[in-house]
Enzyme design. Structure first.
Site, PDB file in Angstrom:
ATOM      1  N   LYS A  28       0.833  -1.215   0.000  1.00 50.37           N
ATOM      2  CA  LYS A  28       0.000   0.000   0.000  1.00 50.37           C
ATOM      3  C   LYS A  28       0.862   1.257   0.000  1.00 50.37           C
ATOM      4  CE  LYS A  28      -3.361  -0.421   2.849  1.00 50.37           C
ATOM      5  NZ  LYS A  28      -4.377  -0.429   3.894  1.00 50.37           N
ATOM      6  N   PRO A  80      -5.257   3.687  14.046  1.00 46.48           N
ATOM      7  CA  PRO A  80      -6.489   2.929  14.270  1.00 46.48           C
ATOM      8  C   PRO A  80      -6.719   1.856  13.204  1.00 46.48           C
ATOM      9  CG  PRO A  80      -6.891   5.321  14.221  1.00 46.48           C
ATOM     10  CD  PRO A  80      -5.515   5.090  13.697  1.00 46.48           C
ATOM     11  N   ALA A  82     -15.990  -4.950   5.383  1.00 42.78           N
ATOM     12  CA  ALA A  82     -15.986  -5.563   6.720  1.00 42.78           C
ATOM     13  C   ALA A  82     -14.554  -6.062   6.972  1.00 42.78           C
ATOM     14  CB  ALA A  82     -17.023  -6.677   6.778  1.00 42.78           C
ATOM     15  N   LYS A 107       1.950  -3.924  11.024  1.00 37.48           N
ATOM     16  CA  LYS A 107       0.595  -3.986  11.589  1.00 37.48           C
ATOM     17  C   LYS A 107       0.731  -4.595  12.974  1.00 37.48           C
ATOM     18  CE  LYS A 107      -3.628  -3.281   9.637  1.00 37.48           C
ATOM     19  NZ  LYS A 107      -3.993  -2.431   8.502  1.00 37.48           N
ATOM     20  N   LEU A 119     -21.213  -1.811   7.260  1.00 37.14           N
ATOM     21  CA  LEU A 119     -21.632  -0.395   7.284  1.00 37.14           C
ATOM     22  C   LEU A 119     -20.972   0.327   8.452  1.00 37.14           C
ATOM     23  CD1 LEU A 119     -25.388  -1.022   6.481  1.00 37.14           C
ATOM     24  CD2 LEU A 119     -23.733   0.101   4.977  1.00 37.14           C
TER      25      LEU A 119
END
Ligand code: NAD
Ligand code: PPY
Length: 363
Positions: free
Chosen positions: A68, A119, A241, A80, A185
């Site tokens: 990325k 985060p 998700a 990570k 969502l």
């Protein structure tokens, strides 16, 4: 899964593992590459069946961060961290969560800036505010505490740019009238769903949280059962998700024309990208499509960019994807392969190996 399995087959630079008997939490920090700069990537806090699964997630996610950063042209490496919680976060006492963050902060501080966190699923800006009391190496604090705040808006903007580029490559024209199925969502998915509605799409949604589905339904969305997501006909599937939604077997039958979303490590196995390509499904590689968050955090907090500069760089994701799609068509490879090749050439062409070591940030 035994913890040896993911750790012994990994090509990254460093893994740190700690178990804390006081809280029952396991801590994994995976530094995949510091070639372009100090490793960066969020802290994921959730339950896993075993420490082995947590290590597998941390190492895979860290590798994706390297890709990325390289494709987004950011001067950071890939890393990570995963905290394997003893129970879901919602069931943890506030005091236990603070103890867990204390242990995590002390681990990060011991890495002296080779890895910076932020985060991710299960953590937020308030957690970064708390971590920064005991470690210098956390991005994404709240704006009130001097950080750049949530990265979700930039991530959603980038995902939407990726959807547009992919819809165009699939020959669908515009999003108006397309059935767009958003899975998840949360902070990113809810925003992408709104953008799809504004663009005139027919919105379909799925979330394990019925309240989130109800809110989308009130906005005109059709709710799909979470177990039916990969069997529901739509033009555009937007996974927002957790990862691993698409395996090679699922890719063989998935009834859509485009897959473009925010979820990291969306493809479960190596063969799935080839199956999608063979079936003519346009896949926007996850580490390209969801780079808006990294552009926001690194842009604002390391490079001193304004919000406008972050937006401009994030919207450039659609141009990057067009280049990847062209390369894939020319070379007869999957979009995933073409994106990995682009990342590899950015890493190989970098003349600043390890340049980020000793980087202090600007806040
Ligand atoms: P979030 O935790 O706010 O939202 C995740 C949503 O997915 C929640 O509403 C949850 O209920 C739902 N969900 C979980 N499992 C599900 C399932 N099996 N089926 C349907 N819904 C399910 O997370 P987010 O910040 O919106 O991030 C979404 C994804 O994007 C994650 O994979 C994350 O790693 C990735 N990502 C996020 C950012 C960012 O800036 N937030 C950046 C890059 C990548
Ligand atoms: C991600 O983009 O997947 C992240 O983990 C977000 C991030 C990016 C850069 C630093 C910290 C967190």
């Amino acid at each position: 899964m035994e913890i040896e399995t993911p750790l012994s087959s990994w090509d990254g630079e460093l893994t740190c593992v700690r178990y804390d008997s006081g809280t029952g939490a396991w801590f994994l920090v995976a530094v995949h590459s510091t070639r372009l700069g100090p490793a960066a990537g969020g802290t994921r806090a959730m339950t896993y069946p075993s420490p082995g699964e947590a290590a597998a997630d941390a190492t895979r996610l860290a590798g994706a961060m390297t890709l990325k950063m390289a494709v987004a042209g950011l001067p950071m490496g890939g890393g990570k961290s995963v905290i394997r919680l003893p129970v879901p976060r919602a069931k943890l006492r506030a005091e236990t969560w603070r103890q867990i963050l204390d242990v995590h902060a002390s681990n990060l501080q011991r890495l002296h800036g080779d890895y910076w966190t932020g985060p991710d699923v299960g953590t937020n800006s308030a957690d970064m505010d708390y971590l920064r009391k005991a470690t210098d190496y956390a991005f994404g604090r709240s704006v009130a505490a001097g950080g750049s705040g949530s990265s979700a808006g930039a991530t959603a903007l980038g995902v939407f740019a990726a959807i547009r580029a992919s819809v165009d490559d699939a020959g669908l024209g515009t999003l108006a009238g397309c059935r767009v199925l958003v899975q998840g969502l949360g902070a990113v998915g809810a925003r992408v769903a709104e953008m799809a509605l504004e663009a005139g799409a027919e919105l379909l949604v799925a979330d394990i949280d019925p309240k989130r589905c109800d809110a989308a339904q009130a906005r005109g969305a059709r709710v799909v059962n979470v177990a039916e997501v990969t069997r529901t006909s739509c033009e555009v599937l937007v996974p927002c998700a957790t990862g691993g939604l698409i395996s090679a077997k699922i890719a063989e039958t998935i009834p859509c024309s485009v897959v473009a979303g925010a979820a990291n490590n969306l493809l479960r196995d190596a063969g799935s990208a080839d199956v999608l390509a063979e079936r003519g499904i346009v896949y926007a590689p996850d580490f390209v499509a969801n780079a808006g968050g990294a552009i926001h955090l690194v842009g604002r907090e390391v490079l001193g960019w304004t919000a406008e500069q972050v937006t401009v760089r994030t919207l450039r994701i659609s141009q990057t994807l067009k280049t990847i799609f062209e390369n894939a068509h020319k070379q007869g490879v999957s979009n995933e392969r073409a994106a990995c090749d682009l990342a590899a050439s950015e890493l190989a062409n970098s003349t600043v190996a390890g340049a980020g070591r000793g980087f202090e940030g600007n806040n």
